[in-house]
Write a protein that holds these residues in place. Structure first.
Motif, PDB file in Angstrom:
ATOM      1  N   LEU A  52     -33.952 -63.675  41.966  1.00 48.71           N
ATOM      2  CA  LEU A  52     -33.038 -62.964  41.066  1.00 48.71           C
ATOM      3  C   LEU A  52     -32.694 -61.659  41.779  1.00 48.71           C
ATOM      4  O   LEU A  52     -33.380 -60.648  41.642  1.00 48.71           O
ATOM      5  CB  LEU A  52     -33.708 -62.712  39.710  1.00 48.71           C
ATOM      6  CG  LEU A  52     -34.019 -63.976  38.915  1.00 48.71           C
ATOM      7  CD1 LEU A  52     -34.914 -63.669  37.721  1.00 48.71           C
ATOM      8  CD2 LEU A  52     -32.730 -64.650  38.446  1.00 48.71           C
ATOM      9  N   THR A  53     -31.647 -61.691  42.566  1.00 49.59           N
ATOM     10  CA  THR A  53     -31.352 -60.575  43.464  1.00 49.59           C
ATOM     11  C   THR A  53     -30.377 -59.570  42.860  1.00 49.59           C
ATOM     12  O   THR A  53     -29.847 -58.717  43.573  1.00 49.59           O
ATOM     13  CB  THR A  53     -30.806 -61.093  44.806  1.00 49.59           C
ATOM     14  OG1 THR A  53     -29.705 -61.972  44.515  1.00 49.59           O
ATOM     15  CG2 THR A  53     -31.860 -61.857  45.579  1.00 49.59           C
ATOM     16  N   GLY A  54     -30.141 -59.684  41.551  1.00 46.74           N
ATOM     17  CA  GLY A  54     -29.263 -58.717  40.901  1.00 46.74           C
ATOM     18  C   GLY A  54     -29.841 -57.307  40.936  1.00 46.74           C
ATOM     19  O   GLY A  54     -29.180 -56.361  41.352  1.00 46.74           O
ATOM     20  N   ALA A  55     -31.095 -57.174  40.538  1.00 46.61           N
ATOM     21  CA  ALA A  55     -31.751 -55.865  40.590  1.00 46.61           C
ATOM     22  C   ALA A  55     -31.873 -55.460  42.049  1.00 46.61           C
ATOM     23  O   ALA A  55     -32.292 -56.256  42.887  1.00 46.61           O
ATOM     24  CB  ALA A  55     -33.125 -55.940  39.927  1.00 46.61           C
ATOM     25  N   LYS A  56     -31.480 -54.242  42.363  1.00 52.87           N
ATOM     26  CA  LYS A  56     -31.396 -53.815  43.762  1.00 52.87           C
ATOM     27  C   LYS A  56     -32.510 -52.851  44.142  1.00 52.87           C
ATOM     28  O   LYS A  56     -32.984 -52.082  43.311  1.00 52.87           O
ATOM     29  CB  LYS A  56     -30.045 -53.129  44.013  1.00 52.87           C
ATOM     30  CG  LYS A  56     -28.831 -54.041  43.811  1.00 52.87           C
ATOM     31  CD  LYS A  56     -28.771 -55.122  44.876  1.00 52.87           C
ATOM     32  CE  LYS A  56     -27.510 -55.947  44.797  1.00 52.87           C
ATOM     33  NZ  LYS A  56     -27.596 -56.980  43.752  1.00 52.87           N
ATOM     34  N   LYS A  57     -32.880 -52.904  45.417  1.00 46.91           N
ATOM     35  CA  LYS A  57     -33.819 -51.920  45.941  1.00 46.91           C
ATOM     36  C   LYS A  57     -33.013 -50.806  46.575  1.00 46.91           C
ATOM     37  O   LYS A  57     -32.410 -50.983  47.628  1.00 46.91           O
ATOM     38  CB  LYS A  57     -34.755 -52.557  46.966  1.00 46.91           C
ATOM     39  CG  LYS A  57     -35.842 -51.617  47.441  1.00 46.91           C
ATOM     40  CD  LYS A  57     -36.839 -52.307  48.360  1.00 46.91           C
ATOM     41  CE  LYS A  57     -37.850 -53.137  47.580  1.00 46.91           C
ATOM     42  NZ  LYS A  57     -38.986 -53.576  48.415  1.00 46.91           N
ATOM     43  N   GLY A  58     -32.959 -49.674  45.879  1.00 46.83           N
ATOM     44  CA  GLY A  58     -32.201 -48.546  46.409  1.00 46.83           C
ATOM     45  C   GLY A  58     -33.152 -47.600  47.115  1.00 46.83           C
ATOM     46  O   GLY A  58     -33.376 -47.695  48.313  1.00 46.83           O
ATOM     47  N   CYS A  59     -33.756 -46.692  46.329  1.00 51.04           N
ATOM     48  CA  CYS A  59     -34.639 -45.694  46.944  1.00 51.04           C
ATOM     49  C   CYS A  59     -36.071 -46.195  47.049  1.00 51.04           C
ATOM     50  O   CYS A  59     -36.835 -45.720  47.864  1.00 51.04           O
ATOM     51  CB  CYS A  59     -34.610 -44.412  46.116  1.00 51.04           C
ATOM     52  SG  CYS A  59     -35.335 -44.585  44.473  1.00 51.04           S
ATOM     53  N   ASP A  60     -36.456 -47.168  46.206  1.00 52.45           N
ATOM     54  CA  ASP A  60     -37.825 -47.679  46.147  1.00 52.45           C
ATOM     55  C   ASP A  60     -38.821 -46.578  45.743  1.00 52.45           C
ATOM     56  O   ASP A  60     -39.987 -46.664  46.051  1.00 52.45           O
ATOM     57  CB  ASP A  60     -38.227 -48.282  47.498  1.00 52.45           C
ATOM     58  CG  ASP A  60     -39.212 -49.442  47.317  1.00 52.45           C
ATOM     59  OD1 ASP A  60     -39.366 -49.918  46.180  1.00 52.45           O
ATOM     60  OD2 ASP A  60     -39.823 -49.869  48.307  1.00 52.45           O
TER      61      ASP A  60
END
Lengths: 196, 298
Positions: A52-60
């Protein structure tokens, strides 16, 4: 690399015992049993194991909000949430908001209002906005701005994001110069505190 | 390295508080690293910046205390507010007793990150991390809160004034679990202040933050609680300001006296967030602003 692959890879380099736990999550309405390492974040589980790659890893780091999902109805940064801690929880991601090909009203409103440019923050924005609407606390544009402050948009589509959310929220009036939000001022009390 | 590359640790969800205390006592006696995890909003980020575990070191054990009933819940008993150490900032912001009787806590809670962080972060975590920049701890300082801790030896209560000893050091023993904080509240409607100075309003660590609560009778303050973040190795209690402002009628307070007391109470430094001089300036300004709101001609 999937979370399970990382488990294996890491085990090979340390003397640590195998640490894998079975947890149950209801993800977008479907109950799933998944194996997680204690250090697997909810975001990595969603993206790498469940695809489910909708949620993104931005700053982590829990600062940008691109990873925002709803856990038991509350908005959380999935990058700072260990999956194992949420055993038994109900998780809603951007993939769970639309009904098949029919867009969720927020998705449609984001398109109608041109509320994104690159789109990277958009799934987090929309999940966060869904949480905001469910919370029923935002009444004005200022409220929306404050309550969406955990979702950064580096393209700067903020005004259109607020407009899209307000439309779905059904807000009739846009408050521009009304009640202040306390920015740059101190909050003082004694019956005079702001309510929100 | 990212959070997804965290080093290994074991995770356990203890059944109850005695279980946590027992596990903690045993592991501390063997010098085995043990972490109590509530929201994890600090700890997870910290994992990226701390030195890697030595290969031969014992595997850290993380105890998930986020759901322990003994650490949850917010209750008001008369004028005493008890906030479970694992209650989240969002729980606190939505709690009717907090809204009615401790509005400064609610106002402070708004500046803890954004909603996503508030839904996970806890006062207990803020106290355990023990950063002098912690907004939540600053508010507790102003309320002169009491920490309730448990261990295999039983319950112990630590008044805020005897909690912090040095930068990120406290009188809480390594095997003591923070269970709750208790606050003896001022009367409803009492004046308060929460003022955070940062690069922006929330989602930033304070350059300076002031928390204050007061009880005023006529032209005198009969109670003044203050806490200030990021101006000393520990949360500043501003004891000289407290003594000064409660020692005479408000009309007799002068800006010079207040500034001198503030200067003596804080020891700010230059760092990546601000400078010593700017912090000292802000510290004086926000204290004067609060006392001015209370009626001092400053």
């Amino acid at each position: 690399m999937s979370a399970s692959e990382r488990t294996v890879a890491t085990e090979g380099t340390t003397a640590a015992p195998a640490t894998s736990h079975t947890i149950t999550l209801t993800i977008n309405g479907a109950k799933k049993q998944v194996e997680v390492a204690p250090w697997t974040t909810l975001l990595d589980l969603l993206r790498e194991s469940l695809h489910l790659t909708g949620a993104k890893k931005g700053c982590d780091h829990g600062q940008c909000g691109a990873c925002t999902v709803l856990v038991d109805g509350k908005r959380v940064n999935s990058c700072l949430t260990l999956a194992i801690v949420k055993d038994g929880a109900e998780v809603t991601t951007i993939e769970g908001l639309s009904a098949g090909d029919a867009l969720h009203p927020l998705q449609q409103a984001f398109i109608d209002h041109d509320a994104f440019q690159c789109g990277y923050c958009t799934p987090g924005q929309i999940c966060s906005a869904e949480g905001l609407i469910r919370e029923k606390r935002a009444k004005t544009a200022d409220d929306v701005r404050e309550l969406m402050s955990g979702n950064l948009c580096r393209c700067g589509a903020y005004s259109n994001i607020v407009a899209a959310i307000e439309e779905v929220m059904g807000a009739c009036t846009r408050e521009r110069d009304g009640r202040g939000n306390g920015q740059g001022r101190h909050a003082v009390g004694g019956g005079r505190g702001e309510e929100r | 390295m990212s959070v997804s590359d965290l080093r290994l640790f074991e995770m356990r969800r203890p059944a109850d508080l005695p279980d946590v205390c027992a596990v903690l006592a045993e592991r501390v006696s063997r010098s085995e690293p043990t972490v109590l995890l509530a929201g994890g909003t600090d700890w997870l980020v910290e994992q990226e910046t701390r030195p890697a575990f030595a290969k031969e070191a014992a595997l850290p054990l993380v105890l998930d205390v986020s759901r322990l009933p003994a650490l949850r819940g917010i209750t008001l008993d008369g004028d005493r507010l008890r906030i479970g150490a694992a209650a989240t900032y969002l729980d606190m912001r939505r709690d009717p007793a907090v809204l009615a009787r401790a509005p400064m806590l609610e106002r402070m809670g708004r500046d803890i990150g954004a909603i996503q962080i508030q839904a996970r972060g806890t006062l207990g975590g803020n106290l355990a991390t023990a950063s002098p920049a912690a907004d939540g701890v600053t508010a507790l300082a102003a309320y002169d809160a009491t920490l309730v801790v448990h261990s295999v030896r039983g319950e112990r209560r630590i008044p805020f004034a005897s909690l912090q000893t040095a930068y990120k050091r406290s009188t809480r023993a390594a095997d003591e679990v923070i269970v709750a904080v208790e606050i003896d509240l001022p009367p409803a409607g009492s004046p308060w202040i929460w003022r955070k100075v940062g690069t922006r309003r929330a989602q930033s660590i304070s350059k300076v933050a002031l928390a204050g609560v007061a009880v005023r009778e006529g032209d005198r303050l009969t109670r003044l609680g203050l806490g200030m973040a990021s101006v000393a190795p520990v949360t500043a209690l501003l004891s000289r300001v407290r003594t000064l402002a409660t020692s005479r009628p408000l009309r007799d307070l002068t800006a010079a006296d207040i500034d001198a007391a503030v200067d003596a109470d804080v020891s700010p430094i230059d760092d990546i967030r601000s400078t010593r001089d700017y912090r000292a300036h802000c510290a004086r300004s926000v204290v004067r602003a609060f006392l001015r709101d209370l009626g001092a001609p400053v």
